[in-house]
Design a protein around this motif. Structure first.
Motif, PDB file in Angstrom:
ATOM      1  N   GLY A 133      60.068 -58.562 -51.349  1.00 38.18           N
ATOM      2  CA  GLY A 133      58.892 -59.398 -51.165  1.00 38.18           C
ATOM      3  C   GLY A 133      57.820 -58.685 -50.366  1.00 38.18           C
ATOM      4  N   GLN A 134      56.930 -59.483 -49.729  1.00 33.93           N
ATOM      5  CA  GLN A 134      55.865 -58.933 -48.916  1.00 33.93           C
ATOM      6  C   GLN A 134      55.789 -59.687 -47.603  1.00 33.93           C
ATOM      7  OE1 GLN A 134      52.301 -59.205 -51.289  1.00 33.93           O
ATOM      8  NE2 GLN A 134      52.668 -57.244 -52.271  1.00 33.93           N
ATOM      9  N   ASN A 135      55.330 -58.977 -46.572  1.00 36.15           N
ATOM     10  CA  ASN A 135      55.120 -59.632 -45.301  1.00 36.15           C
ATOM     11  C   ASN A 135      53.697 -60.154 -45.212  1.00 36.15           C
ATOM     12  OD1 ASN A 135      53.498 -57.410 -44.744  1.00 36.15           O
ATOM     13  ND2 ASN A 135      55.135 -56.317 -43.646  1.00 36.15           N
ATOM     14  N   ALA A 136      53.293 -60.622 -44.023  1.00 38.78           N
ATOM     15  CA  ALA A 136      51.988 -61.264 -43.863  1.00 38.78           C
ATOM     16  C   ALA A 136      50.827 -60.302 -44.103  1.00 38.78           C
ATOM     17  CB  ALA A 136      51.886 -61.864 -42.462  1.00 38.78           C
ATOM     18  N   THR A 137      51.053 -59.012 -43.935  1.00 41.27           N
ATOM     19  CA  THR A 137      49.984 -58.026 -44.125  1.00 41.27           C
ATOM     20  C   THR A 137      49.892 -57.556 -45.559  1.00 41.27           C
ATOM     21  OG1 THR A 137      51.433 -56.170 -43.596  1.00 41.27           O
ATOM     22  CG2 THR A 137      50.329 -57.241 -41.744  1.00 41.27           C
ATOM     23  N   GLY A 138      50.751 -58.050 -46.436  1.00 38.37           N
ATOM     24  CA  GLY A 138      50.723 -57.638 -47.828  1.00 38.37           C
ATOM     25  C   GLY A 138      51.592 -56.437 -48.128  1.00 38.37           C
ATOM     26  N   LYS A 139      52.190 -55.842 -47.084  1.00 33.36           N
ATOM     27  CA  LYS A 139      53.057 -54.687 -47.295  1.00 33.36           C
ATOM     28  C   LYS A 139      54.461 -55.168 -47.662  1.00 33.36           C
ATOM     29  CE  LYS A 139      50.608 -51.753 -43.961  1.00 33.36           C
ATOM     30  NZ  LYS A 139      50.732 -50.961 -42.722  1.00 33.36           N
ATOM     31  N   PRO A 140      55.169 -54.402 -48.481  1.00 34.61           N
ATOM     32  CA  PRO A 140      56.520 -54.824 -48.856  1.00 34.61           C
ATOM     33  C   PRO A 140      57.452 -54.842 -47.647  1.00 34.61           C
ATOM     34  CG  PRO A 140      56.074 -52.586 -49.605  1.00 34.61           C
ATOM     35  CD  PRO A 140      54.774 -53.136 -49.121  1.00 34.61           C
ATOM     36  N   ARG A 141      58.294 -55.857 -47.603  1.00 31.42           N
ATOM     37  CA  ARG A 141      59.283 -55.908 -46.528  1.00 31.42           C
ATOM     38  C   ARG A 141      60.336 -54.845 -46.765  1.00 31.42           C
ATOM     39  NH1 ARG A 141      59.018 -61.535 -47.894  1.00 31.42           N
ATOM     40  NH2 ARG A 141      57.776 -62.728 -46.395  1.00 31.42           N
ATOM     41  N   HIS A 142      60.839 -54.323 -45.663  1.00 36.84           N
ATOM     42  CA  HIS A 142      61.881 -53.304 -45.758  1.00 36.84           C
ATOM     43  C   HIS A 142      63.219 -53.981 -46.064  1.00 36.84           C
ATOM     44  CE1 HIS A 142      64.373 -49.843 -44.807  1.00 36.84           C
ATOM     45  NE2 HIS A 142      63.288 -49.103 -44.671  1.00 36.84           N
ATOM     46  N   TYR A 143      64.002 -53.374 -46.948  1.00 36.38           N
ATOM     47  CA  TYR A 143      65.289 -53.966 -47.329  1.00 36.38           C
ATOM     48  C   TYR A 143      66.253 -54.027 -46.148  1.00 36.38           C
ATOM     49  CZ  TYR A 143      69.074 -55.293 -50.469  1.00 36.38           C
ATOM     50  OH  TYR A 143      70.078 -55.989 -51.103  1.00 36.38           O
ATOM     51  N   ALA A 144      65.941 -53.304 -45.070  1.00 37.46           N
ATOM     52  CA  ALA A 144      66.794 -53.358 -43.875  1.00 37.46           C
ATOM     53  C   ALA A 144      66.925 -54.779 -43.355  1.00 37.46           C
ATOM     54  CB  ALA A 144      66.230 -52.454 -42.781  1.00 37.46           C
ATOM     55  N   TRP A 145      65.886 -55.604 -43.551  1.00 37.19           N
ATOM     56  CA  TRP A 145      65.950 -56.971 -43.032  1.00 37.19           C
ATOM     57  C   TRP A 145      66.895 -57.837 -43.855  1.00 37.19           C
ATOM     58  CZ3 TRP A 145      64.636 -56.877 -38.360  1.00 37.19           C
ATOM     59  CH2 TRP A 145      63.624 -56.033 -37.919  1.00 37.19           C
ATOM     60  N   VAL A 146      67.071 -57.520 -45.126  1.00 41.44           N
ATOM     61  CA  VAL A 146      68.107 -58.190 -45.913  1.00 41.44           C
ATOM     62  C   VAL A 146      69.480 -57.828 -45.359  1.00 41.44           C
ATOM     63  CG1 VAL A 146      69.130 -58.432 -48.216  1.00 41.44           C
ATOM     64  CG2 VAL A 146      66.635 -58.201 -47.969  1.00 41.44           C
ATOM     65  N   ILE A 147      69.652 -56.546 -45.045  1.00 40.37           N
ATOM     66  CA  ILE A 147      70.910 -56.080 -44.457  1.00 40.37           C
ATOM     67  C   ILE A 147      71.168 -56.775 -43.125  1.00 40.37           C
ATOM     68  CG2 ILE A 147      72.147 -54.052 -43.608  1.00 40.37           C
ATOM     69  CD1 ILE A 147      71.684 -54.142 -46.657  1.00 40.37           C
ATOM     70  N   VAL A 148      70.124 -56.937 -42.313  1.00 39.42           N
ATOM     71  CA  VAL A 148      70.266 -57.606 -41.013  1.00 39.42           C
ATOM     72  C   VAL A 148      70.767 -59.032 -41.194  1.00 39.42           C
ATOM     73  CG1 VAL A 148      68.965 -58.553 -39.060  1.00 39.42           C
ATOM     74  CG2 VAL A 148      68.609 -56.185 -39.758  1.00 39.42           C
ATOM     75  N   VAL A 149      70.186 -59.769 -42.142  1.00 39.92           N
ATOM     76  CA  VAL A 149      70.584 -61.160 -42.369  1.00 39.92           C
ATOM     77  C   VAL A 149      72.039 -61.242 -42.829  1.00 39.92           C
ATOM     78  CG1 VAL A 149      70.196 -63.198 -43.802  1.00 39.92           C
ATOM     79  CG2 VAL A 149      68.245 -61.952 -42.849  1.00 39.92           C
ATOM     80  N   ILE A 150      72.413 -60.395 -43.796  1.00 45.14           N
ATOM     81  CA  ILE A 150      73.791 -60.410 -44.310  1.00 45.14           C
ATOM     82  C   ILE A 150      74.781 -60.052 -43.214  1.00 45.14           C
ATOM     83  CG2 ILE A 150      75.387 -59.282 -45.903  1.00 45.14           C
ATOM     84  CD1 ILE A 150      73.026 -58.963 -47.825  1.00 45.14           C
ATOM     85  N   THR A 151      74.459 -59.012 -42.446  1.00 43.52           N
ATOM     86  CA  THR A 151      75.357 -58.579 -41.372  1.00 43.52           C
ATOM     87  C   THR A 151      75.483 -59.655 -40.313  1.00 43.52           C
ATOM     88  OG1 THR A 151      74.683 -56.286 -41.766  1.00 43.52           O
ATOM     89  CG2 THR A 151      75.809 -56.759 -39.697  1.00 43.52           C
ATOM     90  N   PHE A 152      74.359 -60.263 -39.949  1.00 46.15           N
ATOM     91  CA  PHE A 152      74.370 -61.315 -38.925  1.00 46.15           C
ATOM     92  C   PHE A 152      75.277 -62.470 -39.351  1.00 46.15           C
ATOM     93  CE2 PHE A 152      72.892 -65.127 -36.826  1.00 46.15           C
ATOM     94  CZ  PHE A 152      72.624 -64.709 -35.527  1.00 46.15           C
ATOM     95  N   LEU A 153      75.139 -62.932 -40.592  1.00 46.29           N
ATOM     96  CA  LEU A 153      75.942 -64.052 -41.068  1.00 46.29           C
ATOM     97  C   LEU A 153      77.427 -63.695 -41.127  1.00 46.29           C
ATOM     98  CD1 LEU A 153      73.663 -65.455 -43.923  1.00 46.29           C
ATOM     99  CD2 LEU A 153      74.120 -66.490 -41.686  1.00 46.29           C
ATOM    100  N   THR A 154      77.717 -62.457 -41.527  1.00 44.74           N
ATOM    101  CA  THR A 154      79.120 -62.032 -41.602  1.00 44.74           C
ATOM    102  C   THR A 154      79.740 -61.960 -40.218  1.00 44.74           C
ATOM    103  OG1 THR A 154      78.608 -60.756 -43.600  1.00 44.74           O
ATOM    104  CG2 THR A 154      80.657 -60.241 -42.464  1.00 44.74           C
ATOM    105  N   LEU A 155      79.019 -61.372 -39.262  1.00 46.24           N
ATOM    106  CA  LEU A 155      79.510 -61.315 -37.886  1.00 46.24           C
ATOM    107  C   LEU A 155      79.631 -62.712 -37.297  1.00 46.24           C
ATOM    108  CD1 LEU A 155      77.392 -58.283 -36.611  1.00 46.24           C
ATOM    109  CD2 LEU A 155      79.847 -58.293 -37.075  1.00 46.24           C
ATOM    110  N   LEU A 156      78.700 -63.592 -37.654  1.00 48.57           N
ATOM    111  CA  LEU A 156      78.735 -64.983 -37.186  1.00 48.57           C
ATOM    112  C   LEU A 156      80.007 -65.671 -37.658  1.00 48.57           C
ATOM    113  CD1 LEU A 156      75.836 -67.530 -37.222  1.00 48.57           C
ATOM    114  CD2 LEU A 156      77.941 -68.084 -38.429  1.00 48.57           C
ATOM    115  N   ALA A 157      80.353 -65.483 -38.930  1.00 50.41           N
ATOM    116  CA  ALA A 157      81.550 -66.126 -39.480  1.00 50.41           C
ATOM    117  C   ALA A 157      82.809 -65.640 -38.765  1.00 50.41           C
ATOM    118  CB  ALA A 157      81.653 -65.844 -40.976  1.00 50.41           C
TER     119      ALA A 157
END
Length: 430
Positions: A9-33
Motif C-alpha cells: 500500500g501507501q503511507n500518508a505521503t504517497g510513498k509505498p509502505r515498507h513490507y517490514a511493517w507487515v513482518i512486524v505485525v505478523i511477528t507481534f501477533l505470533t509472539l503475543l499468542a
C-alpha cells in the motif's frame, strides 16, 4: 499481483509502505499468542488442585519444566533460524502450541499434563520467543532496532494483558477447559497468515532493511566479530549478562508470572480481580518496554538495567504486605513498567560487546539463563508455598536477588572486547 505487493500500500505521503511493517505485525501477533499461552498457569493452578487433587508443588514442577524447555528454545531457535528462516520456525511453534493445548481438554492423568504442557507446549512456545523477535528486528531494520526489539518484547505484555482476563473470566464462568481452548484456537488461527505473508529477509521481496543507506556490505557490517558460545564463556561479561538475566527470569516469569494470581486469591482477592491486576501489569509493561527500547537507543544500557532491577526489587519486597485492591493495582503499575523492559538493553549489550553476528546464538543462551531462573522460581514458589503456607519467603528472596542484579549490571564493561577479535579455538589435533 504478489501478496507482498498487495499488502504494501501507501503511507500518508504517497510513498509505498515498507513490507517490514507487515513482518512486524505478523511477528507481534505470533509472539503475543505464545506469551498469552505461557501466562495460563496463573489461571489453572488452583482449578487443577480442586479437580484433580494435584499438589501446588507438583503442578509447579510441571510449569517449571515447561519454562525450562521454553528457555532451551532460545539457543536452539537462534541456530534453527539461521538454517531454516523465521517463517518455518514460527509455523512449527504455532502448530506445536495448538497440538499441546488441545489434548489438555481431555486429560485425566498427571502424566498427560506433564507431556502436553510440560513438553509439547514448552517446545512450541520456546520456538516463538524473544530470540525470534530480536533476530527479525535486526534483519529488517538498520535504525531504531532497540525500539523494534522493545515492541516485540511488549508483545509478551500484550498477550498477558489480552489473554489472562479472558481466560480467568472463562474459568470462573464455565471452567478452565474453555480458557485452554481459547489459547489453542488463537494460536491455530495465526498459522495461515504466517504461512501466507511471513518472509525471512528483505531480500526475499527485493527490498533493503529500513534505514539501509545503500552502503556497501562491508560498511554496513564493519563490526564482523563473531564469538562462539565456547569463546564467550571465557569472558566475564557473558557471565554477568547471563547472571543478571537469570535473576530477571526468577523475579518475573517464574515467580510473579506463575504465582501472583494464586497468591492474590489466597490474600482475599477474587481470581478476576487478580487477573485484572496482572492485565494492568501487562499494559504498563507495554509502555515500559517500548520506552526501554527508545531509551536503549540513547542511554547507557548498564544504568538502565540497574534502575529496572532496583525498582523491581522494591516492588516485590512489598508484595507480601498488600491486602487492599488499590495497592495491588499500584504494584501492578510499578512492577509492570519493567517486567520485560530488560530485554532491549540486554540485547544491545550483547551486540555491542560480542558483535551483531554473535547476537542470535549468544543471546539465545543468555535467554536460556533467564528461563532457567524462571523455572527454578516457578517450582520453588509452589514448593515453599506448600511447606510454609504462603509465598512470603520466596518473594523476599526475589527482592534480594533483584538488588544483586542491579549491582551486576553496573559491573558490565561494554568496551572490554570492542577492539579485539575472538581468540581462535584450538583445533582437534591440538
Amino acid at each position: 499481483m504478489k501478496v507482498e505487493q498487495a499488502l504494501e500500500g501507501q503511507n500518508a505521503t504517497g510513498k509505498p509502505r515498507h513490507y517490514a511493517w507487515v513482518i512486524v505485525v505478523i511477528t507481534f501477533l505470533t509472539l503475543l499468542a505464545a506469551a498469552g499461552v505461557r501466562a495460563a498457569p496463573g489461571v489453572f493452578i488452583i482449578p487443577f488442585e480442586k479437580e484433580y487433587g494435584w499438589s501446588r508443588a507438583d503442578t509447579s514442577l510441571v510449569v517449571g519444566i515447561s519454562i525450562l524447555i521454553f528457555g532451551l528454545g532460545g539457543p536452539l531457535t537462534g541456530s534453527l533460524i539461521e538454517r531454516f528462516g523465521p517463517r518455518v520456525i514460527m509455523l512449527g511453534g504455532l502448530v506445536m502450541v495448538s497440538l499441546g493445548l488441545l489434548p489438555m481438554l481431555f486429560m485425566d492423568s498427571f502424566w498427560q499434563f506433564f507431556l502436553w504442557w510440560g513438553v509439547v507446549v514448552g517446545i512450541g512456545t520456546g520456538l516463538i520467543a524473544n530470540v525470534l523477535g530480536t533476530t527479525i528486528a535486526h534483519r529488517w531494520f538498520r535504525t531504531n532496532q532497540g525500539l523494534i526489539v522493545g515492541l516485540f518484547s511488549a508483545a509478551a505484555s500484550t498477550g498477558q494483558l489480552a489473554f489472562l482476563p479472558i481466560m480467568s473470566a472463562l474459568t470462573v464462568a464455565i471452567n478452565w477447559r474453555w480458557a485452554i481452548g481459547f489459547g489453542a484456537i488463537f494460536a491455530g488461527l495465526l498459522i495461515l497468515p504466517v504461512f501466507l505473508f511471513m518472509r525471512n529477509r528483505p531480500e526475499d521481496v527485493n527490498l533493503k532493511p529500513i534505514g539501509d543507506k545503500g552502503e556497501s556490505a562491508a560498511a554496513q557490517n564493519s563490526d564482523t566479530r563473531r564469538y562462539t558460545l565456547r569463546q564467550a564463556l571465557k569472558t566475564r561479561d557473558f557471565w554477568l549478562l547471563a547472571g543478571g538475566f537469570f535473576i530477571c527470569g526468577y523475579t518475573s516469569n517464574g515467580l510473579v508470572g506463575t504465582h501472583l494470581i494464586p497468591h492474590a486469591v489466597e490474600h482475599g482477592f477474587t481470581q478476576v480481580q487478580a487477573a485484572g491486576a496482572v492485565g494492568l501489569m501487562g499494559l504498563m509493561n507495554v509502555v515500559g518496554t517500548l520506552g526501554s527500547g527508545w531509551l536503549t537507543d540513547r542511554y547507557d544500557s548498564r544504568k538502565l538495567l540497574a534502575i529496572y532491577y532496583g525498582f523491581r526489587a522494591i516492588s516485590i519486597a512489598v508484595l507480601p504486605f498488600i491486602l487492599e485492591y488499590q495497592y495491588l493495582l499500584i504494584f501492578a503499575v510499578v512492577y509492570g513498567l519493567d517486567w520485560i523492559a530488560t530485554v532491549p538493553p540486554t540485547t544491545a549489550l550483547v551486540a555491542r560487546i560480542y558483535g551483531k553476528a554473535s547476537l542470535g546464538i549468544l543471546f539465545g543462551w543468555i535467554f536460556f539463563g533467564h528461563m532457567l531462573g524462571a523455572s527454578i522460581a516457578a517450582y520453588a514458589g509452589g514448593f515453599f508455598r506448600q511447606i510454609l503456607g504462603d509465598y512470603h519467603v520466596i518473594f523476599i528472596s526475589a527482592a534480594l536477588l533483584g538488588i544483586i542484579a542491579s549491582g551486576i549490571s553496573l559491573m558490565i564493561n561494554p568496551s572490554s572486547l570492542r577492539n579485539r577479535t575472538p581468540e581462535p579455538l584450538p583445533s582437534v589435533g591440538d
